[in-house]
Design a protein around this motif. Structure first.
Motif, mmCIF file in Angstrom:
data_model
loop_
_atom_site.group_PDB
_atom_site.id
_atom_site.type_symbol
_atom_site.label_atom_id
_atom_site.label_comp_id
_atom_site.label_asym_id
_atom_site.label_seq_id
_atom_site.Cartn_x
_atom_site.Cartn_y
_atom_site.Cartn_z
ATOM 1 N N ILE A 1 0.856 -1.190 0.000
ATOM 2 C CA ILE A 1 0.000 0.000 0.000
ATOM 3 C C ILE A 1 0.890 1.238 0.000
ATOM 4 N N SER A 2 0.683 2.088 -1.017
ATOM 5 C CA SER A 2 1.482 3.301 -1.159
ATOM 6 C C SER A 2 0.713 4.295 -2.012
ATOM 7 N N GLN A 3 1.303 5.462 -2.230
ATOM 8 C CA GLN A 3 0.708 6.499 -3.064
ATOM 9 C C GLN A 3 0.441 5.944 -4.463
ATOM 10 N N SER A 4 -0.734 6.234 -5.000
ATOM 11 C CA SER A 4 -1.070 5.808 -6.360
ATOM 12 C C SER A 4 -0.127 6.461 -7.355
ATOM 13 N N VAL A 5 0.284 5.695 -8.371
ATOM 14 C CA VAL A 5 1.135 6.252 -9.424
ATOM 15 C C VAL A 5 0.313 6.687 -10.635
ATOM 16 N N THR A 6 -0.983 6.322 -10.662
ATOM 17 C CA THR A 6 -1.823 6.681 -11.812
ATOM 18 C C THR A 6 -2.897 7.711 -11.478
ATOM 19 N N THR A 7 -3.097 7.983 -10.198
ATOM 20 C CA THR A 7 -4.091 8.971 -9.763
ATOM 21 C C THR A 7 -3.496 9.769 -8.611
ATOM 22 N N ASP A 8 -4.283 10.658 -8.050
ATOM 23 C CA ASP A 8 -3.817 11.421 -6.887
ATOM 24 C C ASP A 8 -4.236 10.776 -5.564
ATOM 25 N N ARG A 9 -4.721 9.551 -5.612
ATOM 26 C CA ARG A 9 -5.166 8.873 -4.392
ATOM 27 C C ARG A 9 -3.969 8.548 -3.502
ATOM 28 N N ARG A 10 -4.206 8.566 -2.198
ATOM 29 C CA ARG A 10 -3.121 8.338 -1.246
ATOM 30 C C ARG A 10 -2.767 6.878 -1.053
ATOM 31 N N SER A 11 -3.690 5.970 -1.386
ATOM 32 C CA SER A 11 -3.341 4.569 -1.178
ATOM 33 C C SER A 11 -3.846 3.703 -2.331
ATOM 34 N N ALA A 12 -2.944 2.872 -2.781
ATOM 35 C CA ALA A 12 -3.209 1.922 -3.859
ATOM 36 C C ALA A 12 -2.217 0.779 -3.694
ATOM 37 N N VAL A 13 -2.512 -0.333 -4.338
ATOM 38 C CA VAL A 13 -1.603 -1.470 -4.333
ATOM 39 C C VAL A 13 -1.415 -1.901 -5.779
#
Length: 144
Positions: free
Chosen positions: A83-95
């Protein structure tokens, strides 16, 4: 009546990007709620709504792998980044996930059961799909 309009405005605003006011663009939206964007040819990113359940990451990965990438139920889905900062959006958490760990230099973690989200954790598309019963929004007991 004002209460309904206020609730509708709040829901609409929460679905939009805070700075631009535009709805974020996603390559795939699972019927269970998770959204997915490809990162590159070997990696895709699962993004949950605010307050989304942990299992939603696995659910989104299995749904995208099956519906968009044509993965078999027996294929394995691997965590490519925790779980980390999204690389494709401005969302704070993505996997980020992959179906081909070797292409990313990832060593699969060999466990009988994996529920974590550390690099190398993996499960079959079928196993990951069982997480969808817990990720469905607005359900009682996790079922429709």
């Amino acid at each position: 009546m004002k209460r309904c309009f206020a609730l509708a405005a709040l829901l609409l605003a929460s679905a939009c990007d805070i700075e631009t006011g535009e709805a974020p663009k996603y390559a795939f939206v699972s019927p269970y709620g998770p959204r997915v964007n490809p990162v590159n040819a070997n990696e895709f990113e699962v993004i949950l709504s605010a307050g989304g359940a942990f299992d939603g990451y696995w659910c989104g990965a299995s749904d995208y792998a099956r519906r968009k990438l044509g993965a078999a139920w027996t294929d394995r889905v691997y965590v490519a980044s925790p779980i980390s900062q999204s690389v494709t959006t401005d969302r704070r958490s993505a996997v980020r996930f992959t179906l081909d760990p070797a292409a990313l230099g990832i060593t699969p973690v060999n466990k009988t059961f994996s529920a974590g989200l550390q690099v190398g954790d993996n499960m079959s598309v079928t196993q990951a799909n069982t997480r969808c019963s817990y990720a469905r929004p607005f359900t009682v007991g996790g079922r429709f």
